[in-house]
Design a protein around this motif. Sequence first.
Motif, mmCIF file in Angstrom:
data_model
loop_
_atom_site.group_PDB
_atom_site.id
_atom_site.type_symbol
_atom_site.label_atom_id
_atom_site.label_comp_id
_atom_site.label_asym_id
_atom_site.label_seq_id
_atom_site.Cartn_x
_atom_site.Cartn_y
_atom_site.Cartn_z
ATOM 1 N N GLN A 1 1.360 27.044 -28.302
ATOM 2 C CA GLN A 1 0.867 26.487 -27.045
ATOM 3 C C GLN A 1 -0.641 26.330 -27.088
ATOM 4 N N VAL A 2 -1.112 25.357 -26.337
ATOM 5 C CA VAL A 2 -2.547 25.099 -26.240
ATOM 6 C C VAL A 2 -3.024 25.494 -24.847
ATOM 7 N N GLN A 3 -4.159 26.163 -24.803
ATOM 8 C CA GLN A 3 -4.775 26.508 -23.522
ATOM 9 C C GLN A 3 -6.194 25.982 -23.470
ATOM 10 N N LEU A 4 -6.600 25.527 -22.286
ATOM 11 C CA LEU A 4 -7.952 25.054 -22.052
ATOM 12 C C LEU A 4 -8.585 25.928 -20.975
ATOM 13 N N VAL A 5 -9.770 26.432 -21.244
ATOM 14 C CA VAL A 5 -10.474 27.277 -20.281
ATOM 15 C C VAL A 5 -11.823 26.647 -19.983
ATOM 16 N N GLU A 6 -12.025 26.283 -18.715
ATOM 17 C CA GLU A 6 -13.264 25.649 -18.278
ATOM 18 C C GLU A 6 -14.205 26.667 -17.654
ATOM 19 N N THR A 33 -8.869 13.531 -28.611
ATOM 20 C CA THR A 33 -9.920 13.157 -27.669
ATOM 21 C C THR A 33 -9.998 14.240 -26.604
ATOM 22 N N MET A 34 -11.191 14.697 -26.329
ATOM 23 C CA MET A 34 -11.396 15.637 -25.230
ATOM 24 C C MET A 34 -12.248 14.964 -24.170
ATOM 25 N N GLY A 35 -11.998 15.325 -22.938
ATOM 26 C CA GLY A 35 -12.737 14.638 -21.890
ATOM 27 C C GLY A 35 -12.751 15.392 -20.583
ATOM 28 N N LEU A 96 -9.508 17.639 -20.292
ATOM 29 C CA LEU A 96 -8.285 17.096 -20.878
ATOM 30 C C LEU A 96 -8.400 17.070 -22.391
ATOM 31 N N LEU A 97 -7.352 17.510 -23.048
ATOM 32 C CA LEU A 97 -7.230 17.381 -24.500
ATOM 33 C C LEU A 97 -6.077 16.424 -24.775
ATOM 34 N N GLU A 98 -6.383 15.295 -25.408
ATOM 35 C CA GLU A 98 -5.366 14.322 -25.796
ATOM 36 C C GLU A 98 -5.247 14.331 -27.315
ATOM 37 N N GLN A 99 -4.069 14.769 -27.781
ATOM 38 C CA GLN A 99 -3.870 14.806 -29.229
ATOM 39 C C GLN A 99 -3.251 13.482 -29.674
ATOM 40 N N TRP A 100 -3.814 12.896 -30.706
ATOM 41 C CA TRP A 100 -3.367 11.582 -31.157
ATOM 42 C C TRP A 100 -1.953 11.657 -31.731
ATOM 43 N N TYR A 101 -1.352 10.478 -31.837
ATOM 44 C CA TYR A 101 -0.004 10.329 -32.399
ATOM 45 C C TYR A 101 1.021 11.128 -31.603
ATOM 46 N N ARG A 102 0.828 11.099 -30.278
ATOM 47 C CA ARG A 102 1.797 11.677 -29.337
ATOM 48 C C ARG A 102 2.079 13.141 -29.623
ATOM 49 N N ARG A 103 1.031 13.884 -29.946
ATOM 50 C CA ARG A 103 1.214 15.301 -30.247
ATOM 51 C C ARG A 103 0.996 16.176 -29.035
ATOM 52 N N ASP A 105 -0.598 16.276 -24.675
ATOM 53 C CA ASP A 105 -1.818 16.321 -23.878
ATOM 54 C C ASP A 105 -1.819 17.593 -23.040
ATOM 55 N N TYR A 106 -3.019 18.118 -22.792
ATOM 56 C CA TYR A 106 -3.142 19.365 -22.033
ATOM 57 C C TYR A 106 -4.323 19.266 -21.078
ATOM 58 N N TRP A 107 -4.136 19.853 -19.885
ATOM 59 C CA TRP A 107 -5.175 19.891 -18.857
ATOM 60 C C TRP A 107 -5.651 21.320 -18.640
ATOM 61 N N GLY A 108 -6.923 21.451 -18.302
ATOM 62 C CA GLY A 108 -7.446 22.727 -17.859
ATOM 63 C C GLY A 108 -7.138 22.961 -16.394
ATOM 64 N N GLN A 109 -7.527 24.124 -15.898
ATOM 65 C CA GLN A 109 -7.196 24.501 -14.521
ATOM 66 C C GLN A 109 -8.166 23.917 -13.499
#
Length: 117
Positions: A1-6, A33-35, A96-103, A105-109
């Motif tokens: 799993q991927v986690q994003l912490v802002e 891509t991160m954004g 937002l983390l968007e992983q290419w080739y449909r791997r 996407d994940y959002w932070g809180q």
Amino acid sequence: QVQLVESGGGLVQPGGSLRLSCAASGSIFSLNTMGWYRQAPGKQRELVATITSVSATNYADSVKGRFTISRDNAKNTVYLQMNSLKPEDTGVYYCLLEQWYRRGDYWGQGTQVTVSS
């Protein structure tokens, strides 16, 4: 799993600056891509800025010249330096983390940014 912490949000006066950070952890595909997106009360979530893993950047017209997005690939971290802040920049900022080739996407809180005197 991927986690994003802002982190880095807060209250700032008009004309001030803030720096947001978003650290991603877990199994992350190297091509991505991160954004940053933001959502003001009663409005839809909108793009602020993005940066690819090869450092290509994209900005919303409303923040060009005031905000700078950057990243540290070794730390899987993206930053948003926000200068000359305006009241209309107020909102919840989401990473937002968007992983290419449909791997996946994940959002932070989300982190609140309030620009007010």
